[in-house]
Scaffold this active site. Structure first.
Site: not given
Length: 267
Positions: A60-61, A94-97, A99-100
């Site tokens: 995990k990075t 940890k993406f959190a926005d 979709g585009n």
């Protein structure tokens, strides 16, 4: 209900090629250990991974904390190590926005995560569009299969990722059976009665420490595996001050594997 099937059984029936590959790898190497390697230089990053490689199924990075990052200098050698030691790669982005936006963050920028990371993860706070955006980015960037984990629960003290939030995140995961392969969570997330076989990866696992000054809380290997964890995520316990990565890698690998054998009634 905790899934008590073996990794081999789950590989045979899983709809995701990423999950299939991961389960088969775990079975062949006899490990459910993921090494979380959070260091600031490429040389230390690669050195630690080379030492821990024989004991892990996954690394995990947090690639954005490496001060001297370059694709050629950091990622290319990382991919070579993944082949040498037979492990997969999980970028803990940890993406959190919307979709585009995540589509561009995942496929482009400095890090080009979709090109090299088998697995990444996302929060559910922006809704199911985040899953679709990331899936499109993966499909447009590479022919290699990619998988997504949703962040259902966290191990830090005071986390608001529980209750209704966790329930809604599980519902988002149900929108894509192939791309969403599981969760970052502290326990089994269910879904088996609806045909889902989610992989649960759990951070905050320790054989010695109970926590740190910044809110991290540790649980034992036996405790997390018995409540549904498939992969234990360990960081400082493997290479913190005074710890030998070779010794600790073997120690955590054995603890995790023995807990898995116990859960699946193989001992």
């Amino acid at each position: 209900m905790v899934n008590v099937q073996t990794y081999t059984q789950r590989a045979e029936s899983h709809q995701s090629p990423v999950a299939q590959r991961l389960f088969k790898l775990m079975d062949s190497k006899k490990t459910n250990l993921c090494a979380s390697v959070d260091v600031k230089t490429t040389s230390e990053f690669l050195s630690l991974i080379d030492k821990l490689g024989p004991y892990i199924c996954l690394v995990k990075t947090h690639i954005d904390i490496i001060d001297d990052f370059s694709y050629e200098g950091t990622i290319v050698p990382l991919l070579e190590l993944s082949k040498k030691h037979n492990f997969m790669i999980f970028e803990d982005r940890k993406f959190a926005d919307i979709g585009n936006t995540v589509k561009s963050q995942y496929s482009g920028g400095v890090y080009k995560i979709a090109q090299w990371s088998d697995i990444t993860n996302a929060h559910g706070v922006t809704g199911s569009g985040i899953v679709q955006g990331l899936k499109e980015a993966a499909r447009e960037t590479t022919d290699e299969p990619r998988g997504l984990l949703m962040l259902a629960e966290l191990s830090s003290k005071g986390s608001i990722a529980h209750g209704k939030y966790t329930e809604e995140t599980v519902e988002i995961a149900k929108t894509d059976k192939e791309f969403v392969i599981g969760f970052i969570a502290q326990r089994d997330m269910g879904g088996q009665d609806e045909g889902f076989d989610w992989i649960v990866m759990t951070p905050g696992v320790g054989l010695d420490d109970k926590g740190d000054s910044l809110g991290q809380q540790y649980r034992t290997v036996d405790e997390v595996v018995s409540t549904g964890t498939d992969i234990i995520i360990v960081g400082r316990g493997l290479f913190g001050k005074g710890r030998d990565p070779d010794v600790e890698g073997q120690r955590y690998r054995e603890a995790g594997w023995n807990a898995y054998l116990k859960k699946t009634s193989q001992v």
